[in-house]
Design a protein around this motif. Structure first.
Motif, short mmCIF file in Angstrom:
data_model
loop_
_atom_site.label_atom_id
_atom_site.label_comp_id
_atom_site.label_asym_id
_atom_site.label_seq_id
_atom_site.Cartn_x
_atom_site.Cartn_y
_atom_site.Cartn_z
N PRO A 30 0.91 -1.10 -0.08
CA PRO A 30 0.01 0.01 -0.04
C PRO A 30 0.76 1.20 0.03
O PRO A 30 0.48 2.10 0.86
CB PRO A 30 -0.61 -0.12 1.28
N ILE A 31 1.95 1.38 -0.84
CA ILE A 31 2.39 2.62 -1.08
C ILE A 31 1.74 3.82 -1.55
O ILE A 31 0.67 3.60 -2.19
CB ILE A 31 3.90 2.44 -1.92
N LYS A 32 2.35 5.09 -1.00
CA LYS A 32 1.67 6.26 -1.54
C LYS A 32 2.44 7.07 -2.27
O LYS A 32 3.51 7.15 -1.88
CB LYS A 32 1.18 7.11 -0.18
N VAL A 33 2.21 7.28 -3.24
CA VAL A 33 3.05 7.89 -4.32
C VAL A 33 2.39 9.59 -4.72
O VAL A 33 1.30 9.48 -5.15
CB VAL A 33 3.30 7.43 -5.72
N VAL A 34 3.39 10.46 -4.63
CA VAL A 34 2.79 11.72 -4.74
C VAL A 34 3.84 12.26 -5.85
O VAL A 34 4.97 12.48 -5.49
CB VAL A 34 2.84 12.69 -3.58
N ILE A 35 3.20 12.76 -6.75
CA ILE A 35 4.19 13.20 -8.05
C ILE A 35 4.29 14.76 -8.18
O ILE A 35 3.05 15.33 -8.38
CB ILE A 35 3.85 12.66 -9.46
N ASN A 36 5.27 15.39 -7.93
CA ASN A 36 5.57 16.82 -8.28
C ASN A 36 5.91 17.03 -9.62
O ASN A 36 7.11 16.97 -10.08
CB ASN A 36 6.76 17.16 -7.11
N ASN A 37 4.81 17.18 -10.52
CA ASN A 37 4.87 17.35 -11.73
C ASN A 37 5.03 18.61 -12.18
O ASN A 37 3.93 19.46 -12.33
CB ASN A 37 3.33 16.53 -12.27
N ASN A 38 6.09 18.89 -12.81
CA ASN A 38 6.38 20.29 -13.45
C ASN A 38 6.77 20.16 -14.99
O ASN A 38 7.08 21.10 -15.73
CB ASN A 38 7.50 21.09 -12.56
N ASN A 39 6.56 18.79 -15.43
CA ASN A 39 6.76 18.51 -16.92
C ASN A 39 8.00 18.85 -17.40
O ASN A 39 8.16 19.61 -18.38
CB ASN A 39 5.45 19.34 -17.90
N ALA A 40 9.00 19.02 -16.56
CA ALA A 40 10.50 19.30 -16.82
C ALA A 40 11.41 18.54 -16.01
O ALA A 40 10.90 18.03 -15.01
CB ALA A 40 10.44 20.77 -16.68
N TYR A 41 12.67 18.71 -16.49
CA TYR A 41 13.70 18.31 -15.56
C TYR A 41 14.17 19.78 -14.84
O TYR A 41 15.14 20.21 -15.28
CB TYR A 41 14.85 17.51 -16.59
N GLY A 42 13.61 19.75 -13.94
CA GLY A 42 13.45 21.07 -13.19
C GLY A 42 15.12 21.63 -12.75
O GLY A 42 15.58 22.46 -12.75
N GLN A 43 15.51 20.38 -11.92
CA GLN A 43 16.81 20.81 -11.55
C GLN A 43 18.02 21.27 -12.70
O GLN A 43 18.62 22.14 -12.50
CB GLN A 43 17.57 19.54 -10.76
N ILE A 44 18.05 20.31 -13.68
CA ILE A 44 18.80 20.82 -14.77
C ILE A 44 18.50 22.07 -15.40
O ILE A 44 19.49 22.77 -15.78
CB ILE A 44 18.50 19.56 -15.79
N LEU A 45 17.34 22.44 -15.43
CA LEU A 45 16.90 23.71 -15.75
C LEU A 45 17.59 24.72 -15.09
O LEU A 45 18.08 25.66 -15.64
CB LEU A 45 15.49 23.82 -15.72
N TRP A 46 17.34 24.76 -13.75
CA TRP A 46 17.90 25.89 -12.86
C TRP A 46 19.43 25.76 -12.98
O TRP A 46 20.02 26.86 -12.60
CB TRP A 46 17.39 25.52 -11.59
N GLU A 47 20.08 24.75 -12.98
CA GLU A 47 21.50 24.82 -13.35
C GLU A 47 22.01 25.27 -14.59
O GLU A 47 22.91 26.10 -14.45
CB GLU A 47 22.09 23.12 -13.37
N GLN A 48 21.36 25.05 -15.39
CA GLN A 48 21.58 25.92 -16.70
C GLN A 48 21.60 27.19 -16.44
O GLN A 48 22.43 27.88 -16.91
CB GLN A 48 20.68 25.45 -18.07
N ILE A 49 20.54 27.62 -15.78
CA ILE A 49 20.28 29.13 -15.72
C ILE A 49 21.38 29.70 -14.59
O ILE A 49 22.17 30.99 -15.24
CB ILE A 49 19.02 29.76 -15.25
N VAL A 50 21.79 28.88 -13.57
CA VAL A 50 22.79 29.40 -12.55
C VAL A 50 24.08 29.55 -13.31
O VAL A 50 25.06 30.58 -12.90
CB VAL A 50 22.75 28.78 -11.41
#
Length: 587
Positions: free
Chosen positions: A463-483
């Motif tokens: 009975p696992i519970k899965v919560v998906i934080n769905n931003n439709n992107a590879y968010g960490q890579i996005l912000w690493e590119q910007i930084v």
């Protein structure tokens, strides 16, 4: 029916208290599978959809239980798929045994189908690594593999050619002496608990007693020493800073801790580390040197059960080779205690930080703030819940908004920082602890990689519970590119966006898609109370930046330069950042 090598392996695993193997069969391990079949249900085989998930499950099982994790895969591509999960085990120092198949010995070297020399391939990841070539090696080499994995907290690998798997265990084709097999009642092994040396303890105490601004940095090696860490912190008047894998060492609401350190950490932890004149490291060799004291700034004491890790990051004046619990117990009576002013200062700083973080959990924000989503999970989850997490921006939200209280636990890929372990970790931990609430907080990218394993949970009634934080992107890579000063490139998915809730319902489980902030709390509550596997797919703000606890000048400069070059989502991101800052100021 003669005992074959596959059966000898199964019996030996059972003798070592192994009761579960995670894996995916294939013709390369059919002989081993027959051995496992002969000893079911003593030895349960958890069938997965992808071998990478099997290795992650074995790793998660070992992390949560402290016992040996075991995974199995067929020859060639099946065994290759195990590697990512096995490197996770190796780098996070947990005991895992990988069992793989190999072509018949008479065919080796003939470029036969799927012929991959796995003993060579595994030479880096596995500390003990052997291809079985003679039935007489059983069961002695199984003991050696397991001993190495348990005592060194690492990966062992055994690969079995097809003909050896089904050979009678008494067969001796070469008439060579075999290693002696220890009795079945062999004592179980673990890393020896080293008593701290008296001279080392005195040197450490003298150093810490002379400090005015001491800080304690704790890692996963201190998970069994919560009371001792708190006692030493209160005696010294020292803030406790936590690595991400060591998040559960001290409750997040305890007055001695300033939370995490590093890119996902807190501003008070970073500033305490910049100001300290003494550092006590316990159960960690924290790899991110730029967040540690500058050379010459602080004198260092380090306690670790692995002597090879002492002084790995900083010059250590007072090393103590001991486990965290006994090292701190020996140190505590020798400490005189500080005036508490340094800790009091950072208690106030943490009060401000917690208020800032709470302000970001704003239900009114639309699109949904990921901080709010994680805050809802934190509020509704049980006090003994286990949270597993993937790598990426979700690690930031869980690090800052998942509160360790009671007997809560928190697991992610610490040093490898790989994507996709959150779901298989949860499956393995729910299998190990059927009575506890297990929640996987994962991103859409990581979930998509191994999403078939949700069906594994359904089929095994976990009975696992899965919560998906769905931003439709590879968010960490996005912000690493910007930084780094680059405009974003190839990190966002095109339409249509995934609806993973439909997949969950198709598997026969609870699944709901959430797009409005007003529906988040009810959806999470229903999932947590559902009697069976459940999944909540939440569309969150894709332009929410996972800002460091303390923004450096160079980071701000690169961020600004990248925007001046034209970020395609500039307006939405600026709006989000401004909203976050206003929320903090209102707190």
């Amino acid at each position: 029916m003669p005992e074959i090598v596959g059966e000898s392996l199964a019996k030996r695993l059972i003798a070592w208290d192994v009761d579960t193997i995670f894996g995916l069969p294939g013709d390369g391990i059919n002989g081993l599978m027959e051995g496992f079949r002969r000893h079911a249900p003593e030895l349960k085989f958890v069938l997965v959809h992808h071998e990478e998930a099997a290795a992650f499950m074995a790793t998660g099982y070992a992390k949560a239980t402290g016992r040996l994790g075991v995974c199995a895969a067929t020859s060639g591509p099946g065994a290759i798929h195990l590697l990512n999960g096995l490197y996770d085990a190796k780098l996070d120092h947990v005991p895992v045994l990988a069992i793989t198949g190999m072509q018949e010995t008479s065919l080796l070297g003939s470029r036969y189908q799927q012929e991959v020399h796995l003993d060579r391939l595994y030479s880096d990841v596995a500390d003990y690594n052997l291809m079985i070539s003679n039935p007489q090696q059983m069961p002695g080499v199984v003991d050696l593999a397991i001993r190495n994995a348990l005592t060194k907290k690492t990966v062992s690998h055994l690969t079995f050619p097809n003909d050896v798997q089904v050979a009678p265990v008494t067969e001796d084709p070469y008439r060579h002496p075999a290693p002696g097999a220890p009795p079945v009642g062999l004592p179980k092994l673990d890393r020896p608990q080293l008593p701290p040396g008296a001279d080392e303890l005195r040197a450490a105490a003298e150093l810490l007693n002379g400090a005015r601004k001491p800080v304690i940095l704790v890692g996963v090696g201190a998970l069994n020493a919560r009371d001792e860490v708190i006692a030493v912190a209160e005696k010294l008047g020292a803030p406790v800073v936590k690595t991400l894998p060591g998040k559960a060492v001290v409750p997040d609401d305890h007055p001695v801790t300033t939370g995490g350190l590093g890119l996902l950490g807190t501003k008070p932890s970073e500033e305490a580390m910049e100001e300290c004149d003494a550092l006590l490291m316990v159960g960690t060799s924290f790899p991110y040197g730029k967040y540690l004291p500058q050379p010459g700034q602080a004198r260092v004491v380090q306690i670790d059960s692995d002597p090879t890790l002492l002084g790995l990051r900083l010059p250590v004046e007072a090393p103590i080779a001991a486990d965290a619990k006994s090292g701190l117990q020996g140190l505590l009576p020798l400490l005189r205690g500080g005036d508490g002013s340094f800790l009091a200062k950072y208690r106030k700083e943490m009060d401000t930080w917690r208020a800032d973080m709470k302000a970001l959990r704003d239900e009114s924000r639309d699109p949904i703030a990921p901080q709010y989503l994680m805050g809802v999970i934190d509020d509704l989850a049980a006090d003994d819940a286990i949270l597993t997490c993937d790598s990426g921006t979700i690690a930031t939200w869980s690090a800052r908004h998942w509160t360790i209280r009671g007997d809560r636990r928190y697991y992610l890929s610490g040093n490898l920082a790989t994507m996709a372990p959150g779901l298989p970790y949860a499956i393995a931990m729910q299998h190990a602890f059927p009575g506890r609430q297990v929640i996987a907080f994962v991103g859409d990218g990581g979930f998509a990689m191994l999403m078939a394993e949700f069906l594994t949970a359904v089929r095994h009634k976990l009975p696992i519970k899965v919560v998906i934080n769905n931003n439709n992107a590879y968010g960490q890579i996005l912000w690493e590119q910007i930084v780094l000063g680059y405009p974003e490139y190839a990190v966002r998915h095109h339409q249509p966006e995934a609806d993973f809730a439909s997949w969950a319902r198709g598997c026969g489980a609870y699944g709901v898609k959430v797009t409005s902030p007003g529906n988040v709390a009810d959806a999470v509550r229903e999932a947590l109370t559902h009697d069976g596997p459940a999944l909540v797919d939440v569309d969150v703000n894709p332009n929410e930046p996972p800002m460091p606890g303390k923004v450096k000048y160079e980071q701000a400069k690169h961020f600004t330069e990248a925007f001046l070059r034209g970020q395609p989502h500039k307006a939405a991101t600026v709006t989000t950042v401004v909203r976050d800052k206003i929320s903090e100021l209102r707190a």
